[in-house]
Design an enzyme around this catalytic site. Structure first.
Site, short mmCIF file in Angstrom:
data_model
loop_
_atom_site.label_atom_id
_atom_site.label_comp_id
_atom_site.label_asym_id
_atom_site.label_seq_id
_atom_site.Cartn_x
_atom_site.Cartn_y
_atom_site.Cartn_z
N HIS A 35 4.65 -20.98 -15.64
CA HIS A 35 5.38 -20.97 -16.90
C HIS A 35 6.36 -22.15 -16.98
CE1 HIS A 35 8.34 -19.46 -14.18
NE2 HIS A 35 9.26 -19.56 -15.10
N CYS A 92 0.85 -1.19 0.00
CA CYS A 92 0.00 0.00 0.00
C CYS A 92 0.88 1.23 0.00
CB CYS A 92 -1.01 -0.02 1.13
SG CYS A 92 -0.25 0.10 2.72
#
Lengths: 173, 646
Positions: free
Chosen positions: B550, B415
């Site tokens: 991947h 944040c």
């Protein structure tokens, strides 16, 4: 590297307003039951379709389909519409569900807004791809990166609204 | 989305829409009749405030969704429209305001997360689209529930509002104190949101901030008290820390403190200063919270009113000055607070020998520039390598190992200034190393949640950390896993390895990536894929399949570790375009589909789609390989090579 499949990405973005149309149709159908909860949605949802178009196109164009692009598409359209509204009719307070009248009919107004929403959505998506990893000076770093995109889009939306209201609309009339 | 961790992700989700507010505030003020008097600029700014609930719905939906995709935002927006206008259709006196946005944002991810990664290979209709449709239908349930119960909640909120209003300046003082005390946990956002965006009503807008910008003369109660603290008090504390730093470190400390004090003064982002003493000197932090409360009390008693669009810094002060009431009085009050903070810090740091920045014992650590530690003890070669890399990349790599690597990391968020990390076990986090890597502070929230206070540039560190954290280049990962060699090591015989994908074989030496072509990952072969269906090349256990999807590793019954690495540099796609059909730990048979990949995404965004099939433990010299050079191969049917135990 994102240039090749622009049409493909536009098409992927256009799927979202189509989904929204399906949802709109569902609520129009449900509103036939006469229940207020349904007609409340059915009566207003149509006005949000341009906004959804803008959001959808922004997401589609954004290279990683990020939510920040969606927010930029939304902010871009809202600021555009508010800026536009205030110039066309200074007395009218901006409200998405009460679009300012352009021409004689409501459908004409909405068509015009759909075209504008295409513009704001494309601009938001383009700005996202341009600025999503911008680095700002240390003291402004919070507003860098993806958070910068809705901010810069609001500025573009503002002047796009003013430009269309002042110049484009005047020439059409 | 449980307990404290869930609330924190909610707080973090609000950052994206909140970052737009300064733009809204800027436009609103610049266009206002008392500044430039350009109505369309003013109207543009107001539009953002008016539709804040919509932006919250989208922001929360993005933050709580698994993938942060735009589709989640869109779904949140649609659920918000349905909820907001549905309940008005039921009872036109209902006004949910910003709460409709909150509820829509919170509910959207429940269904969305369930569907978003399904059927991912079609860009025009996939799980995300299904989720949008289902959420719209599910929103009907929300309309029914809140159409019935909201009138009662509205009554309750009205009485809470009445109570807060009647508490006046005392209420503002309590809020100021509580707000600062919640900073270490990050939960202050949740408290702020009600008072700033939901509380009170003026010309159809709610919340202290919204009402201030709509021109409510009573608004600003819960904002004005922060100005003296953020613009003056904390920079005073920073000055005290500089003057109390060791002589030889004073210059570095000055550079760092100037940057954080300037950030606090101009923008009102104060966490970098606060975290430099929050844990070192907890009593001092409590004093700071009390002083914030007192500032809220005094400013309100004097009848000063001023609001901000983002935080109480000089930029907001200047923009909103003409719109406030008696705002100039904040400056003398602020100067007083500057000296109070300076005095208390200057005295306390010496008296209790607090190790604020620049005072730490000589352990080879020193501050350099904007809060970045340079590890002087590190070998010179390391820092030379660091120069060629992005500084954020370097930080991320250090955090990664200090956090316990892939085995310990669960989820990475960020944040304003902090990384919010979910780990398996916070005990495995090496706090000292995290701090040495440049963190201003580390907070262990509970057994699973830890926060690292990085600074306002946290986003870039988080991006790098996410890229590293996804189990990439198998070698290192499979090495660290306890290998059940006892079980498999005695196995004898041979096994056939089939092509994992249809396409054409290429010698491994011709793969345009030295990691593979020079055999660093082990012996193997590469395939130029013709389609995106990747199967298991051999029966065994999936020992590696990370979030990025991947690459996958299979441990065979012979004890071989076969890695299928789809494309080159595809770790950067962070899973985009990949769909996994099995999960880590599953047993698969040869030819079973493991991953479907969108080759067009890989070709567009990654270096190449050439897929390498390597035996990552071939260096152990336990196996002999018989290579066949089949040319065109068919997934799961053509044999690539045969391995046997030596």
């Amino acid at each position: 590297m994102h240039q090749d499949h622009l049409f493909k990405r536009l098409a992927a973005g256009l799927v979202y307003p189509v989904l929204a149309l399906i949802i709109y149709a569902l609520f129009l159908l449900l509103s036939l039951t006469g229940f207020g909860g349904f007609s409340g949605v059915a009566n207003t949802f149509g006005y949000f379709l341009p906004l959804i178009l803008s959001v959808g196109l922004a997401v589609g164009i954004a290279h990683d389909k990020s939510g920040a692009a969606a927010l930029a598409g939304c902010v871009g359209y809202l600021v555009f519409a508010a800026s536009f509204t205030s110039i066309v009719n200074a007395k009218l307070a901006f409200d998405v569900t009460m679009p300012v009248k352009i021409g004689a009919t409501l459908s004409g107004t909405m068509t015009f807004l759909f075209i504008c929403a295409c513009l704001t959505g494309i601009v938001a998506g383009w700005l996202y791809n341009k600025f999503y990893n911008i680095h700002l000076p240390d003291w402004l770093a919070f507003f860098g990166g993806r958070r910068f995109v809705p901010i810069i889009t609001s500025v573009y939306g503002l002047f796009l609204g003013a430009f269309i209201a002042q110049i484009v609309l005047a020439h059409i009339k | 989305m449980k307990g404290l961790g869930g609330l924190q992700r909610l707080g973090k989700s609000l950052m994206l829409p909140i970052a737009v507010l300064p733009a809204a505030g800027l436009l609103n003020r610049l266009g206002a009749s008392d500044v430039l008097k350009i109505p369309f600029i003013n109207a543009g700014g107001n539009a953002i405030f008016t539709y804040l609930a919509l932006l919250f719905a989208m922001g929360i939906a993005i933050g709580l969704s698994k993938d942060g995709n735009g589709a989640a935002a869109l779904s949140g927006a649609i659920v918000y429209f349905i909820l907001n206008f549905g309940v008005i259709g039921i009872d036109k006196n209902i006004s949910m305001g910003v709460f409709a946005g909150f509820i829509a944002g919170l509910c959207t991810p429940i269904l969305y997360n369930r569907f978003c990664d399904k059927m991912n290979d079609n860009p025009y209709f996939n799980g995300r689209h299904v989720a949008i449709l289902l959420n719209a239908v599910a929103a009907i349930i929300l309309v029914l529930i809140f159409g019935v119960i909201w009138p009662f909640i509205q009554d309750g909120l009205n009485s809470i509002n009445g109570w807060i209003v009647s508490s006046g300046a005392i209420g503002a003082a309590v809020f100021g104190f509580a707000n600062r005390m919640l900073i270490p946990t990050g939960l202050h956002h949740v408290l702020n949101t009600y008072l700033w965006f939901g509380f009170g009503k003026y010309h159809g807008v709610t919340g202290d901030i919204n009402r201030f910008f709509a021109g409510d003369p009573t608004a600003g109660t819960y904002q004005v008290g922060f100005f003296p603290i953020m613009m003056f008090g904390l920079p005073g504390a920073a000055l005290a820390m500089v003057l109390r730093a060791k002589k030889e470190k004073r210059k570095e400390t000055f550079g760092m403190m100037l940057s954080v004090a300037l950030t606090a003064f101009l923008t009102g982002i104060t966490e970098p200063i606060e975290f430099s003493f929050m844990f070192l000197a907890y009593p001092l932090y409590i004093v700071h919270a009390v002083l914030t409360g007192i500032s809220g009390l005094i400013t309100n008693l004097l009848g000063i009113k001023l609001g901000f669009s983002f935080s109480a810094g000089a930029i907001d002060f200047a923009l909103n000055y003409t719109h406030g009431t008696k705002a100039w009085e904040l400056i003398p009050i602020g100067v007083v607070f500057f000296f109070i903070y300076f005095g208390i810090f200057y005295w306390a740091i010496k008296k209790f020998d607090i190790k604020t920045p620049g005072r730490e014992d000589d352990d080879g650590l020193a501050y350099a520039g904007a809060g970045l530690f340079t590890d002087q003890a590190a070998p010179a070669g390391d820092s030379a390598a660091a120069v060629t890399k992005d500084k954020y990349q370097v930080m991320a790599e250090k955090y990664f190992s200090a956090l316990g690597g892939n085995e310990n990391l669960d989820r990475i968020d960020y944040c304003t200034t902090r990384l919010r990390i979910k780990v398996k076990d916070t005990d495995k986090v090496d706090e000292a190393s995290v701090k040495r890597a440049g963190a201003r502070g580390v907070v262990k929230i509970d057994k699973q949640n830890v926060q690292i206070i990085v600074g306002t540039d946290v986003e870039f560190v988080a991006d790098h950390l996410k890229a590293i954290a996804s189990p990439q280049a198998a070698g290192t990962i499979t090495q660290t896993q306890p290998r059940p060699t006892e079980e498999h090591g005695t196995a004898s015989g041979s096994e056939q390895i089939y092509a994992p994908v249809t396409g054409e074989t290429i010698p491994l030496t011709e793969v345009p990536d030295p990691v593979f072509s020079q055999g660093m990952m082990g012996e193997g072969v590469a395939v130029k894929p013709a389609n995106g269906t990747f199967v298991a090349p051999v029966a065994g256990e999936i020992v590696q399949l990370g979030e990025t999807k991947h690459a996958y590793g299979i441990l065979t019954s012979l004890g071989e570790e076969i890695l299928v690495h789809i494309g080159l540099d595809t770790v950067g796609l962070k899973g985009e375009g990949f769909t996994a059909h099995v999960k880590q730990g599953d047993h698969v048979s040869a030819g079973q589909i493991v991953i479907t990949a969108d080759l067009s995404v890989i070709r567009e965004k990654a270096k190449s789609d050439i897929t390498s099939i390597v035996v990552t433990n071939s260096m152990e010299n336990k196996f002999a390989f018989d290579w066949s050079d089949p040319g065109k191969v068919e997934a799961g049917k053509t044999i690539l090579f045969e391995s046997r135990v030596k």
